[in-house]
Scaffold this motif. Structure first.
Motif, mmCIF file in Angstrom:
data_model
loop_
_atom_site.group_PDB
_atom_site.id
_atom_site.type_symbol
_atom_site.label_atom_id
_atom_site.label_comp_id
_atom_site.label_asym_id
_atom_site.label_seq_id
_atom_site.Cartn_x
_atom_site.Cartn_y
_atom_site.Cartn_z
ATOM 1 N N LEU A 32 0.832 -1.205 0.000
ATOM 2 C CA LEU A 32 0.000 0.000 0.000
ATOM 3 C C LEU A 32 0.866 1.255 0.000
ATOM 4 C CD1 LEU A 32 -2.638 1.636 0.339
ATOM 5 C CD2 LEU A 32 -2.443 1.235 2.819
ATOM 6 N N LEU A 33 1.906 1.272 0.826
ATOM 7 C CA LEU A 33 2.787 2.437 0.903
ATOM 8 C C LEU A 33 3.454 2.705 -0.442
ATOM 9 C CD1 LEU A 33 4.428 1.637 4.354
ATOM 10 C CD2 LEU A 33 2.485 3.154 3.898
ATOM 11 N N ARG A 34 3.920 1.642 -1.083
ATOM 12 C CA ARG A 34 4.567 1.798 -2.397
ATOM 13 C C ARG A 34 3.590 2.360 -3.431
ATOM 14 N NH1 ARG A 34 5.716 -3.319 -3.280
ATOM 15 N NH2 ARG A 34 3.702 -3.654 -4.261
ATOM 16 N N GLU A 35 2.379 1.819 -3.461
ATOM 17 C CA GLU A 35 1.418 2.237 -4.470
ATOM 18 C C GLU A 35 0.865 3.636 -4.188
ATOM 19 O OE1 GLU A 35 1.499 0.518 -7.123
ATOM 20 O OE2 GLU A 35 2.717 -0.993 -6.100
ATOM 21 N N LEU A 36 0.791 4.025 -2.923
ATOM 22 C CA LEU A 36 0.434 5.409 -2.601
ATOM 23 C C LEU A 36 1.494 6.363 -3.138
ATOM 24 C CD1 LEU A 36 -0.808 5.060 1.104
ATOM 25 C CD2 LEU A 36 -2.214 5.730 -0.866
ATOM 26 N N LYS B 15 -4.725 2.557 -8.319
ATOM 27 C CA LYS B 15 -5.265 1.624 -9.315
ATOM 28 C C LYS B 15 -4.550 0.269 -9.320
ATOM 29 C CE LYS B 15 -8.015 4.838 -10.972
ATOM 30 N NZ LYS B 15 -9.470 4.787 -10.700
ATOM 31 N N SER B 16 -3.450 0.151 -8.635
ATOM 32 C CA SER B 16 -2.575 -1.016 -8.747
ATOM 33 C C SER B 16 -3.150 -2.260 -8.074
ATOM 34 C CB SER B 16 -1.219 -0.695 -8.130
ATOM 35 O OG SER B 16 -0.390 -1.838 -8.130
ATOM 36 N N ASP B 17 -2.719 -3.433 -8.574
ATOM 37 C CA ASP B 17 -3.003 -4.714 -7.929
ATOM 38 C C ASP B 17 -1.713 -5.395 -7.454
ATOM 39 O OD1 ASP B 17 -5.813 -4.679 -8.315
ATOM 40 O OD2 ASP B 17 -5.530 -5.264 -10.406
ATOM 41 N N ASN B 18 -0.613 -4.649 -7.421
ATOM 42 C CA ASN B 18 0.672 -5.208 -7.006
ATOM 43 C C ASN B 18 0.725 -5.299 -5.487
ATOM 44 O OD1 ASN B 18 3.315 -5.871 -6.462
ATOM 45 N ND2 ASN B 18 4.219 -4.276 -7.729
ATOM 46 N N ILE B 19 0.717 -6.520 -4.964
ATOM 47 C CA ILE B 19 0.692 -6.684 -3.505
ATOM 48 C C ILE B 19 1.961 -7.363 -2.971
ATOM 49 C CG2 ILE B 19 -1.822 -6.653 -3.319
ATOM 50 C CD1 ILE B 19 -1.750 -9.727 -3.168
#
Length: 344
Positions: free
Chosen positions: A23-27, A150-154
């Motif tokens: 979450l932190l990365r995608e934010l 928008k990402s789905d990278n978890i």
């Protein structure tokens, strides 16, 4: 446009904080000019050190320094100074709902509808009773999606400095022909787990079956477990005892494989791309679908369905897997992983 000043709150265990890193990365990717801070418990902050996606780590020591009303208002005043305009509550708690309300944070997003959430005018995301079940890291990312991610990278991540990487080499020296295997036999009853004696039996078999293996056992600060493991009396077995979480992270970064139940150490390994062999309970609340390792090579071992139907104690925190997961099952998975990885 007004800068987004985002507070992510994750006041629970090590593994939960690791699983918040996607979450932190995608934010950061979505809002590159934002100010991002994370509020965590004191002992989990080491997971986030050197993380380039956050600007600040804020400690909420609600059991000691920030305990009670005095500590609560101290935290409210601290948060006010940051002028946050978004708060993402990854773990619903009444304390943090009121804290961010009184701190004047305009947009506050919780998980699920709670009475205190209604009183404090919080927005929310739903987990739909975990049907269909998704990974905890994906559920956490839902709060980011609520504000535009928008990402789905978890895939989780932990960042080490050059100095830490060099220091880790001293903690775990390694010759080219050696295979470093970590064993994390303790879980703090956070998940089903073997009795310590089975881990000792496993270590014996690893020493016999993999002559080039060097074993590191993480025993936290459990003196009784340390005493039991010392019965191995092997120069190829090393003990990690009473070290900081950051130092444990450095140890794990040097492993070729980590063996454990579903623990924070497993999530640390996956974030470092260290292969894992992990034991899981099939119950939805404990299952690998929700809590499994991400982004690394891994083998997951579950007890047989028939075993669980007959022997499930109903409380996963007291389950020791019985004969549902045998030492040879874990040894077989270990050999399978080692046959498919190139040793560092």
């Amino acid at each position: 446009m007004k800068q987004k000043r985002i507070l992510v709150i994750r006041p629970d265990r090590v593994g939960d904080v690791v699983l918040a890193t996607p979450l932190l990365r995608e934010l950061r990717k979505t809002f590159p000019d934002s100010f991002i801070a994370v509020m965590v418990r004191p002992y989990t902050k080491d997971v986030l050190l050197n993380n380039p996606n956050i600007n600040e780590i804020i400690i909420d020591d609600f059991e000691k320094e920030h305990k009670g009303w005095k500590g609560f208002w101290k935290q409210v005043l601290k948060l006010r100074k940051y002028k946050f305009n978004i708060a993402l509550h990854l773990l619903p708690t009444q304390r943090h709902a009121w804290m961010t309300f009184f701190a004047g944070i305009k947009t506050r997003i919780n998980v699920g509808i709670k009475f205190y959430g209604v009183l404090t005018f919080m927005k929310y995301v739903s987990r739909n009773k975990y049907i269909p079940i998704r990974h905890e890291a994906d559920y956490s990312l839902d709060l980011g999606r609520k504000i535009g991610v928008k990402s789905d990278n978890i895939e989780p991540e932990i960042f080490l400095s050059y100095e830490e990487i060099e220091y880790a080499k001293k903690l775990v020296p390694k010759n080219n022909d050696e295979i470093i295997i970590g064993i994390n036999p303790l879980s703090g009853k956070s998940s089903p787990n073997w009795e310590i004696e089975k881990y000792i039996d496993l270590a014996k078999k690893i020493l016999e079956e993999i002559p080039e293996s060097i074993i590191y056992v993480n025993l936290h600060n459990d003196l009784d477990a340390l005493t039991k493991f010392k019965s191995l009396k092997s120069s190829r077995v090393n003990f990690i005892y009473n070290v900081s979480l950051r130092e444990l992270i450095l140890y794990i970064s040097r492993f070729d494989l980590l063996i454990s139940s579903s623990t924070g150490a497993m999530h640390i390994a996956s974030a470092l791309k260290v292969p894992t062999v992990s034991m899981f309970c099939p119950l939805p609340a404990c299952s690998p679908n929700l809590w499994g390792p991400l982004g690394n090579k891994h083998e997951i071992i579950l007890p047989s369905e028939n075993f669980c139907k007959i022997n499930c104690p109903g409380d996963p925190h007291i389950c020791a897997f019985g004969d549902g997961i045998k030492v040879d099952d874990v040894l077989k998975a270990t050999l399978k992983i080692l046959n498919h990885i190139s040793v560092k």
